[in-house]
Write an enzyme that holds these catalytic residues in place. Structure first.
Site, PDB file in Angstrom:
ATOM      1  N   LYS A   1       2.819  -5.966 -10.152  1.00  0.00           N
ATOM      2  CA  LYS A   1       4.022  -5.309  -9.409  1.00  0.00           C
ATOM      3  C   LYS A   1       4.914  -6.219  -8.500  1.00  0.00           C
ATOM      4  O   LYS A   1       6.042  -6.502  -8.732  1.00  0.00           O
ATOM      5  CB  LYS A   1       3.551  -3.969  -8.963  1.00  0.00           C
ATOM      6  CG  LYS A   1       3.302  -2.977  -9.825  1.00  0.00           C
ATOM      7  CD  LYS A   1       2.651  -1.849  -9.115  1.00  0.00           C
ATOM      8  CE  LYS A   1       2.055  -0.838 -10.339  1.00  0.00           C
ATOM      9  NZ  LYS A   1       1.583   0.413  -9.928  1.00  0.00           N
TER      10      LYS A   1
ATOM     11  N   GLN B   1      -0.602   2.540  -4.513  1.00  0.00           N
ATOM     12  CA  GLN B   1      -1.530   2.329  -5.464  1.00  0.00           C
ATOM     13  C   GLN B   1      -2.839   3.426  -5.468  1.00  0.00           C
ATOM     14  O   GLN B   1      -3.600   3.378  -4.810  1.00  0.00           O
ATOM     15  CB  GLN B   1      -2.131   0.966  -5.555  1.00  0.00           C
ATOM     16  CG  GLN B   1      -2.892   0.646  -6.907  1.00  0.00           C
ATOM     17  CD  GLN B   1      -1.858   0.646  -8.213  1.00  0.00           C
ATOM     18  OE1 GLN B   1      -0.735   0.100  -8.035  1.00  0.00           O
ATOM     19  NE2 GLN B   1      -2.433   1.061  -9.228  1.00  0.00           N
TER      20      GLN B   1
ATOM     21  N   ASP C   1       7.391   6.057  -7.650  1.00  0.00           N
ATOM     22  CA  ASP C   1       6.541   6.437  -8.691  1.00  0.00           C
ATOM     23  C   ASP C   1       6.696   7.890  -9.221  1.00  0.00           C
ATOM     24  O   ASP C   1       6.204   8.182 -10.265  1.00  0.00           O
ATOM     25  CB  ASP C   1       5.046   6.623  -8.127  1.00  0.00           C
ATOM     26  CG  ASP C   1       4.166   5.274  -8.623  1.00  0.00           C
ATOM     27  OD1 ASP C   1       4.542   4.616  -9.500  1.00  0.00           O
ATOM     28  OD2 ASP C   1       3.236   5.102  -7.792  1.00  0.00           O
TER      29      ASP C   1
END
Ligand code: NDP
Length: 284
Positions: free
Chosen positions: A51, A95, A118
């Site tokens: 990422k 994460q 997200d």
């Protein structure tokens, strides 16, 4: 035909990159993504590296927060609270998975919805299901882009999604519905899965079990999107679909790796840019 997720993801990243360059050229603030990783799960580490690297490619700034496995939930919440209040940060990504002593639900809810790149915050989930503008989850957005890249129209098609998780199955189904597909969601209790799959013009598989779909379950000419990421006995990555048998029947199919995975990262950067735009409007 193979759907080239790497090539499609590069198109999205290049679009973002061009827009960031435009900002730089006009002296505007550059979007910034904050990525928080707790502990040292090797898979999480490699996802985060991917990422950060992709953000650098687009020119999006990134900040990485590496917290120890022993970090308490309160400590993590206070990092999030600081980033929520920092107007130079547009997107916040935590994460997953988190260590067992931390509540993922509480952590995800603590992220400001407009920085939730997200798309996991309950407010974004609600907005998605209400058909309102929102930050939608990256993998489902990537799935739709991959289907669109084939030129096959989603409207009016029969779509079957295998998997009903909050992060993949359910949001993919909602996005397909938004594109006017007739959608069925299958799961571990679904009876007659093979027959159901054979009716699908569009088949999205998000289970986490290799060989869930084989060629005899695919309708000739169908678009097959394999979201699964599994590590085979030899250490190689495999999807949920038996690629060789399915590819000989499908019209279009994504490989693993090189299918949905790269698109997920590209859509994260696209979401970060969207969060930036929302924040700039908010600030003005
Ligand atoms: P979950 O484990 O949360 O959900 C799996 C789903 O599959 C459940 O709904 C489950 O049903 C269903 N299922 C399990 N076994 C069967 C079966 N035999 N037949 C039909 N359905 C079944 O997984 P996720 O949604 O989080 O992830 C799915 C896969 O996608 C994983 O391999 C994951 O690694 C991958 N993934 C890939 C991403 C990418 O970027 N490419 C991003 C996110 C995930 P039930 O609800 O009844 O238990």
């Amino acid at each position: 035909m193979n759907i080239d997720g790497k090539a499609e993801s590069l198109k999205i990243k290049d679009e973002v990159r061009a827009r960031v360059e435009e900002l730089r050229a006009t002296g505007r603030r550059i979007p910034c993504l904050a990525v928080i990783i707790v502990g040292n799960n090797p898979a999480s580490r490699s996802y985060v590296n991917g990422k950060i690297k992709a953000a650098a490619y687009t020119g999006i700034e990134s900040r990485e927060y590496e917290l120890q496995e022993s970090t308490s939930e309160d400590e993590l919440l206070s990092v999030i609270s600081e980033l929520n209040g920092d107007s130079s940060v547009d997107g916040i990504l935590v994460q997953l998975p988190l260590p067992g002593h931390i509540s993922e639900a509480r952590v995800l809810e603590a992220i400001l919805p407009q920085k939730d790149v997200d798309g996991f915050h309950p407010q974004n989930v609600a907005r998605l299901w209400l058909g309102q503008d929102c930050l939608a989850p990256c993998t489902p957005l990537g799935v739709i882009k991959l289907i669109e890249s084939t030129g096959v129209s989603i409207e009016g098609k029969r779509a079957v999604v295998i998997g009903r998780s909050d992060i993949v199955g359910k949001p993919v189904a909602k996005l397909l519905l938004d594109h006017n597909a007739t959608v069925t969601i299958a799961h571990s209790r679904t009876a007659g899965l093979a027959a159901l799959c054979r009716e699908a013009d569009i088949l999205v598989v998000a289970v986490g079990r290799p060989g869930t779909v084989t060629g005899d379950m695919v309708k000739p000419g169908a678009v097959v999107i394999d979201v699964g990421i599994n590590r085979g006995a030899d250490g190689r990555l495999v999807g949920d679909v038996d690629y060789d048998s399915a590819a000989s029947v499908a019209g279009w199919i994504t490989p693993v790796p090189g299918g949905v995975g790269p698109m997920t990262i590209a859509m994260l950067l696209s979401n970060t840019f969207k969060a930036y735009e929302m924040q700039e409007k908010f600030v003005d």
